[in-house]
Design an enzyme around this catalytic site. Sequence first.
Site, short mmCIF file in Angstrom:
data_model
loop_
_atom_site.label_atom_id
_atom_site.label_comp_id
_atom_site.label_asym_id
_atom_site.label_seq_id
_atom_site.Cartn_x
_atom_site.Cartn_y
_atom_site.Cartn_z
N TYR A 178 12.28 8.35 1.34
CA TYR A 178 12.03 7.38 0.26
C TYR A 178 12.68 7.76 -1.07
CZ TYR A 178 8.51 5.74 3.56
OH TYR A 178 7.87 5.27 4.66
N PRO A 201 0.79 -1.23 0.00
CA PRO A 201 0.00 0.00 0.00
C PRO A 201 0.82 1.28 0.00
CG PRO A 201 -0.19 -1.15 2.10
CD PRO A 201 0.49 -2.08 1.15
N ALA A 243 3.31 -1.11 4.65
CA ALA A 243 2.74 -1.19 6.01
C ALA A 243 2.22 -2.58 6.37
CB ALA A 243 1.61 -0.16 6.16
N GLU A 286 12.55 -9.89 0.99
CA GLU A 286 11.77 -8.77 1.51
C GLU A 286 12.60 -7.50 1.34
OE1 GLU A 286 10.91 -9.10 5.69
OE2 GLU A 286 9.99 -7.10 5.78
N ASN A 319 7.96 -5.80 -1.37
CA ASN A 319 7.95 -4.67 -0.45
C ASN A 319 6.52 -4.56 0.06
OD1 ASN A 319 7.93 -2.34 0.98
ND2 ASN A 319 9.02 -1.09 -0.54
O1 CA2 Z 1 10.84 1.75 3.17
C1 CA2 Z 1 9.94 1.08 2.64
O2 CA2 Z 1 10.03 0.63 1.50
C2 CA2 Z 1 8.64 0.84 3.40
O3 CA2 Z 1 8.21 -0.50 3.15
C3 CA2 Z 1 7.62 1.83 2.91
C4 CA2 Z 1 6.31 1.83 3.70
C5 CA2 Z 1 6.53 1.90 5.19
O4 CA2 Z 1 5.30 1.62 5.84
C6 CA2 Z 1 7.55 0.88 5.61
O5 CA2 Z 1 7.81 1.10 6.94
C7 CA2 Z 1 8.85 0.99 4.87
C8 CA2 Z 1 5.41 3.01 3.39
C9 CA2 Z 1 5.35 3.47 2.00
C10 CA2 Z 1 4.69 4.80 1.95
O6 CA2 Z 1 4.50 5.13 0.64
C11 CA2 Z 1 4.99 6.32 0.18
C12 CA2 Z 1 4.17 7.01 -0.62
C13 CA2 Z 1 4.61 8.19 -1.16
C14 CA2 Z 1 5.85 8.66 -0.91
C15 CA2 Z 1 6.67 7.95 -0.10
C16 CA2 Z 1 6.24 6.76 0.45
#
Ligand code: CA2
Length: 145
Positions: free
Chosen positions: A24, A11, A76, A97, A73
């Site tokens: 990110y 998500p 959440a 992962e 990936n």
């Molecule tokens: O660091 C990662 O790839 C995560 O899996 C990203 C997830 C977060 O819940 C994990 O802890 C780590 C969240 C992604 C949020 O999506 C975004 C959307 C727009 C801009 C940046 C991130």
Amino acid sequence: MPKPIYVLNGPNLNRLGTREPQIYGSTTLSQVEEICREAAAGHALEFRQSNREYEIVDWIHEAIDRGDAIVINPAAYSFTSIAILDALKMFPGPIIELHISNIHRREQHYHKSYVSLAATAVIAGLGAQGYAVAVRAAIELKGRG
Ligand code: CA2
């Protein structure tokens, strides 16, 4: 006929590159797909993203039937989804992962990934290039049978 590597994204990752670039980066999800295809060097690859848990579970089932390796990936869902963990436990091949950020440097609720209990390896903190590392590792590991 070689089986594809499934690259599954959870998500909110469809919004990648639009906010929190300090965590990110600024790479979009379609650029991430290009990174994966380049790393796969012609190996078949299914690249997917969903904001729905059941859809990710269904794709893992599809990978069980016709995939060679999974790069995931779960975003959440890493920290909440026993359903995704249970589905991954049925997959016989390598599971990588992947997290763009280093989840262990972040808040406590990002530290305990259920998915890690089924993963062959975990990559976190390499940014979008982590996907290239993960895809190459998946190809290498699936070759070991
Ligand atoms: O660091 C990662 O790839 C995560 O899996 C990203 C997830 C977060 O819940 C994990 O802890 C780590 C969240 C992604 C949020 O999506 C975004 C959307 C727009 C801009 C940046 C991130």
